[in-house]
Design an enzyme around this catalytic site. Structure first.
Site, PDB file in Angstrom:
ATOM      1  N   CYS A 252       0.860  -1.180   0.000  1.00 41.71           N
ATOM      2  CA  CYS A 252       0.000   0.000   0.000  1.00 41.71           C
ATOM      3  C   CYS A 252       0.894   1.226   0.000  1.00 41.71           C
ATOM      4  CB  CYS A 252      -0.920   0.034   1.213  1.00 41.71           C
ATOM      5  SG  CYS A 252      -1.923   1.525   1.293  1.00 41.71           S
ATOM      6  N   ASN A 261       0.273  -8.479  -0.654  1.00 39.57           N
ATOM      7  CA  ASN A 261      -1.005  -9.161  -0.577  1.00 39.57           C
ATOM      8  C   ASN A 261      -0.809 -10.669  -0.467  1.00 39.57           C
ATOM      9  OD1 ASN A 261      -3.037  -6.984  -1.165  1.00 39.57           O
ATOM     10  ND2 ASN A 261      -1.765  -6.764  -2.992  1.00 39.57           N
TER      11      ASN A 261
END
Length: 315
Positions: A252, A261
């Site tokens: 992010c 992720n």
């Protein structure tokens, strides 16, 4: 294939099928230091589709200043929008982003909200309530155009500035997004601090608030190695949509403590072993992630890709 999954074991209490919401081309690539050419991004999406993924988040129609890695949305999306049998949602931050997405033929969109004030300020330069006000006409215009909307809800478990996030706070924002008209809510563990007990607590609270599991997806990061355990917990609570990123790409850009992720290949290895169908070919997906890793100039962080990478990938 060498090292293939052992014969799957029927797993009572788990769904028979899981839909993987592939986020690599958007959430994955937006945090990469290297910017790939539009034709390579489009080929990545085509390869993911060929591997059997039926929901692939293609890009983001955000202002190039904020996410320069996705500044080529107008070039990439026309190269993939005619894929048959594949849902290609795109992220839109505001009405201008929605206009751009619709003009280029987007048939599904997503908005990105925060459960915490600190991240709303960092990511959207607005308070939580101000961001929801901004999304109201976006969702309304999308629905008027017959375009369904997914609502991302970040920082559902922990925030790098605020620490633990109260469940009641997450439920309040989730309820607001649902009331706006979002057909699906993706619960984001943006900095990867969730544990199975906290996942169960939040899902139970959302169900009590009138948001059932069949309207939810989960989006886990693997900072503490809990992403797969958290996914199993969500599946046992009735969630059947899981966000994942091919090769474990992504983090992010507005939360520096966020690691990658959940890797789609790692998720597939687990689901295959449980006898849960996805329609995705693991071997072809591994080959795709190896192909992309070469273009990014670094190895894939996915454990499953690394374990199977002694094979010669199919081009």
């Amino acid at each position: 294939m060498p090292g293939a999954v052992l014969a799957p074991t029927s797993a009572p209490g788990y769904p028979a099928h899981v839909r993987i919401h592939e986020v690599g081309p958007r959430d994955g690539l937006q945090n990469e230091p290297a910017t790939l050419p539009p034709d390579v991004k489009a080929e990545f999406i085509h390869r993911l589709a060929a591997a059997g993924l039926t929901t692939i988040e293609a890009t983001s129609f955000v202002h190039p200043r904020w996410v320069p890695q996705l500044a080529d949305a107008e070039q990439v999306f026309p190269l993939v929008r005619d894929l048959t049998g594949v849902r290609l949602p795109v992220l839109v931050p505001n009405e201008r982003g929605l206009e751009r997405a619709l003009a280029h033929g987007a048939r599904e969109v997503a908005v990105f909200a925060s459960a915490t004030e600190s991240f709303a300020r960092a990511n959207l330069n607005r308070t939580v309530d101000e961001s929801l006000t901004m999304f109201t006409p976006v969702v309304a215009r999308s629905l008027d155009a017959g375009v369904p909307v997914r609502g991302y809800l970040s920082m559902c478990f922990g925030d790098p500035w605020e620490g633990d996030v109260p469940v009641t706070q997450v439920v309040r924002v989730a309820r607001r997004l649902s009331d706006l008209g979002c057909a699906e809510l993706s619960l984001g563990d943006t900095i990867g601090v969730a544990t199975p007990g906290r996942v169960a607590e939040l899902l139970n609270a959302l169900a009590a608030a009138g948001i059932p599991a069949d309207r939810l997806a989960v989006h886990f990061h693997d900072t503490y190695g809990q992403a797969l355990a958290n996914t199993l917990t969500a599946l046992r609570h009735g969630v059947t949509t899981v966000d994942a990123s091919a090769g474990g790409l992504g983090g992010c850009p507005y939360a520096k403590s966020a690691t990658g992720n959940l890797a789609t290949e790692d998720l597939l290895w687990m689901l295959n072993g449980l006898g849960i169908s996805t329609g995705v070919d693991l071997e072809r997906l591994v080959a795709t992630s190896l192909w992309l890793a070469r273009r990014l100039g670094r190895p894939s962080p996915s454990r499953t890709v690394r374990a199977l990478s002694h094979q010669e990938p199919r081009e």
